[in-house]
Design a protein around this motif. Structure first.
Motif, mmCIF file in Angstrom:
data_model
loop_
_atom_site.group_PDB
_atom_site.id
_atom_site.type_symbol
_atom_site.label_atom_id
_atom_site.label_comp_id
_atom_site.label_asym_id
_atom_site.label_seq_id
_atom_site.Cartn_x
_atom_site.Cartn_y
_atom_site.Cartn_z
ATOM 1 N N MET A 1 2.717 0.447 48.938
ATOM 2 C CA MET A 1 2.369 1.867 48.858
ATOM 3 C C MET A 1 1.593 2.133 47.568
ATOM 4 N N THR A 2 0.526 2.917 47.678
ATOM 5 C CA THR A 2 -0.310 3.235 46.522
ATOM 6 C C THR A 2 0.464 4.054 45.501
ATOM 7 N N ALA A 34 -11.208 20.841 43.200
ATOM 8 C CA ALA A 34 -11.459 19.393 43.100
ATOM 9 C C ALA A 34 -10.146 18.628 42.966
ATOM 10 N N ILE A 35 -9.206 19.196 42.220
ATOM 11 C CA ILE A 35 -7.886 18.564 42.098
ATOM 12 C C ILE A 35 -7.187 18.554 43.453
ATOM 13 N N GLY A 36 -7.231 19.681 44.155
ATOM 14 C CA GLY A 36 -6.616 19.746 45.472
ATOM 15 C C GLY A 36 -7.239 18.770 46.448
ATOM 16 N N ASP A 37 -8.560 18.651 46.406
ATOM 17 C CA ASP A 37 -9.245 17.713 47.301
ATOM 18 C C ASP A 37 -8.831 16.278 46.998
ATOM 19 N N GLU A 38 -8.698 15.966 45.709
ATOM 20 C CA GLU A 38 -8.242 14.627 45.317
ATOM 21 C C GLU A 38 -6.867 14.328 45.883
ATOM 22 N N ILE A 39 -5.971 15.287 45.719
ATOM 23 C CA ILE A 39 -4.594 15.070 46.166
ATOM 24 C C ILE A 39 -4.545 14.881 47.677
ATOM 25 N N LYS A 40 -5.275 15.698 48.408
ATOM 26 C CA LYS A 40 -5.288 15.550 49.869
ATOM 27 C C LYS A 40 -5.828 14.182 50.278
ATOM 28 N N ALA A 41 -6.850 13.708 49.567
ATOM 29 C CA ALA A 41 -7.442 12.408 49.897
ATOM 30 C C ALA A 41 -6.485 11.259 49.642
ATOM 31 N N LEU A 42 -5.506 11.470 48.762
ATOM 32 C CA LEU A 42 -4.521 10.431 48.455
ATOM 33 C C LEU A 42 -3.498 10.251 49.572
ATOM 34 N N SER A 43 -3.367 11.263 50.431
ATOM 35 C CA SER A 43 -2.350 11.258 51.495
ATOM 36 C C SER A 43 -0.961 10.922 50.944
ATOM 37 N N PRO A 44 -0.491 11.713 49.968
ATOM 38 C CA PRO A 44 0.835 11.421 49.403
ATOM 39 C C PRO A 44 1.941 11.684 50.413
ATOM 40 N N LEU A 161 9.012 7.991 41.076
ATOM 41 C CA LEU A 161 8.525 8.598 42.313
ATOM 42 C C LEU A 161 7.077 8.239 42.607
ATOM 43 N N LYS A 162 6.305 7.973 41.570
ATOM 44 C CA LYS A 162 4.881 7.640 41.778
ATOM 45 C C LYS A 162 4.727 6.434 42.693
ATOM 46 N N LYS A 163 5.637 5.476 42.565
ATOM 47 C CA LYS A 163 5.561 4.256 43.368
ATOM 48 C C LYS A 163 6.087 4.479 44.785
ATOM 49 N N GLU A 164 6.647 5.671 45.013
ATOM 50 C CA GLU A 164 7.194 6.016 46.322
ATOM 51 C C GLU A 164 6.296 6.985 47.079
ATOM 52 N N GLY A 165 5.059 7.138 46.592
ATOM 53 C CA GLY A 165 4.093 7.983 47.273
ATOM 54 C C GLY A 165 4.197 9.455 46.945
ATOM 55 N N ILE A 166 4.847 9.799 45.834
ATOM 56 C CA ILE A 166 5.057 11.198 45.465
ATOM 57 C C ILE A 166 4.156 11.568 44.290
ATOM 58 N N VAL A 167 3.429 12.664 44.440
ATOM 59 C CA VAL A 167 2.606 13.205 43.357
ATOM 60 C C VAL A 167 3.471 14.150 42.524
ATOM 61 N N VAL A 168 3.476 13.948 41.220
ATOM 62 C CA VAL A 168 4.186 14.823 40.287
ATOM 63 C C VAL A 168 3.161 15.735 39.625
ATOM 64 N N VAL A 169 3.436 17.031 39.635
ATOM 65 C CA VAL A 169 2.531 18.021 39.056
ATOM 66 C C VAL A 169 3.285 18.873 38.053
ATOM 67 N N GLY A 170 2.813 18.902 36.818
ATOM 68 C CA GLY A 170 3.301 19.842 35.821
ATOM 69 C C GLY A 170 2.374 21.041 35.802
ATOM 70 N N CYS A 265 -6.874 21.104 32.461
ATOM 71 C CA CYS A 265 -6.086 20.344 33.442
ATOM 72 C C CYS A 265 -6.377 18.867 33.252
ATOM 73 N N TYR A 266 -5.389 18.037 33.525
ATOM 74 C CA TYR A 266 -5.519 16.590 33.331
ATOM 75 C C TYR A 266 -4.957 15.824 34.523
ATOM 76 N N ARG A 267 -5.555 14.645 34.733
ATOM 77 C CA ARG A 267 -4.995 13.673 35.687
ATOM 78 C C ARG A 267 -4.628 12.421 34.925
ATOM 79 N N PHE A 268 -3.509 11.824 35.301
ATOM 80 C CA PHE A 268 -3.048 10.561 34.700
ATOM 81 C C PHE A 268 -2.892 9.538 35.810
ATOM 82 N N ASP A 269 -3.609 8.425 35.707
ATOM 83 C CA ASP A 269 -3.461 7.388 36.725
ATOM 84 C C ASP A 269 -3.696 5.991 36.144
#
Length: 269
Positions: A1-2, A34-44, A161-170, A265-269
């Motif tokens: 899982m991504t 753009a953040i929302g589009d990224e998250i949707k493309a990830l298919s979390p 949770l990241k390794k379980e397919g869950i996006v964490v958002v602060g 806003c920031y992304r961490f990956d």
């Protein structure tokens, strides 16, 4: 899982949903989309949101999502239309239980509760285009304290949770001074906004091995109490940094300033 990324977003008030005040082609709206589009493309598999508008106990937490509940309209003095806004989404009791298990394993008291999303969660996610998202969204509280260390540790507990397919958002604000926003007729940018935002940027975008210490050192900033008279809108950044870990790459997704607010806003990956 991504492995999923972690996000810190600045959420504003319910008027963020006003397309006249925040037009779709403007920097703030397009950056959030753009953040929302990224998250949707990830298919979390799901999302856990931590908002500056929910604090539990000084050393205990709460997590929602055991069943669907109405949205919380925790804002005052806005036009009636804002109190009719909806954010269709699903929840996941199993994800709520999983979050609770992670904290119980660290001996952190946590209760699973029936609670809707507050505006620090649903407004920004709606502006990001995540209404009717094909994954469940639940919310976790902050602690009711101003300990940056404890909120980084909160994020570190969520990291698995990241390794379980869950996006964490602060979800908070990089700079958040409502007194200066509403207490003066002047719309000029306050002198502390950009300098404090750049202190955050330096801490977040510097070497990842130094990021945790960098955001903890914000407590020493002479600008801190101007930028954040109270710290609940800054704590989601510390949660995000903790969840991201010291091996992640940080990217600034949005930079915009408004009187006494920073929308960074920031992304961490």
């Amino acid at each position: 899982m991504t492995t999923m990324p972690v996000y810190f977003v600045s959420h504003g008030g319910p008027n963020l949903l006003d397309d006249t005040e925040y037009p779709p082609n403007g920097a703030i709206a397009s950056g959030l989309r753009a953040i929302g589009d990224e998250i949707k493309a990830l298919s979390p598999r799901g999302m856990v949101v931590v908002s500056g508008h929910w604090e539990a106990g000084a050393s205990s937490l709460q997590v929602s999502g055991i069943r669907a509940e109405p949205l919380i309209y925790d804002f005052y003095g806005f036009p009636a239309s804002y109190y009719k806004q909806q954010f269709p989404h699903t929840v996941d009791p199993q994800l709520s239980q999983r979050v609770a298990e992670l904290f119980k394993a660290q001996n952190v008291p946590i209760d699973t509760v029936a609670r809707g999303l507050d505006h620090g969660a649903w407004v920004v996610l709606k502006k990001a285009g995540l209404a009717n998202a094909p994954f469940p969204i639940i919310q976790l509280s902050l602690y009711k304290n101003e300990s940056m260390d404890m909120h980084v540790q909160l994020g570190e507990t969520l990291a698995e949770l990241k390794k379980e397919g869950i996006v964490v958002v602060g979800s908070g604000m990089a700079v958040h001074n409502l007194r200066d926003l509403f207490g003066s007729r002047s719309t000029s940018l306050r002198s502390y906004v950009e300098p404090f935002d750049k202190q955050i940027e330096q801490a977040v975008l510097g070497p990842s091995s130094e990021r945790k210490n960098g955001v903890l050192q914000l407590k020493q900033s002479k600008l801190l109490r101007q930028a954040h008279p109270t710290l609940e809108h800054l704590m989601p950044l510390h949660v995000a940094v903790g969840a991201a870990g010291d091996q992640s790459k940080a990217t600034k997704m949005l930079e915009a300033y408004q009187v006494s607010m920073s929308w960074s806003c920031y992304r961490f990956d």
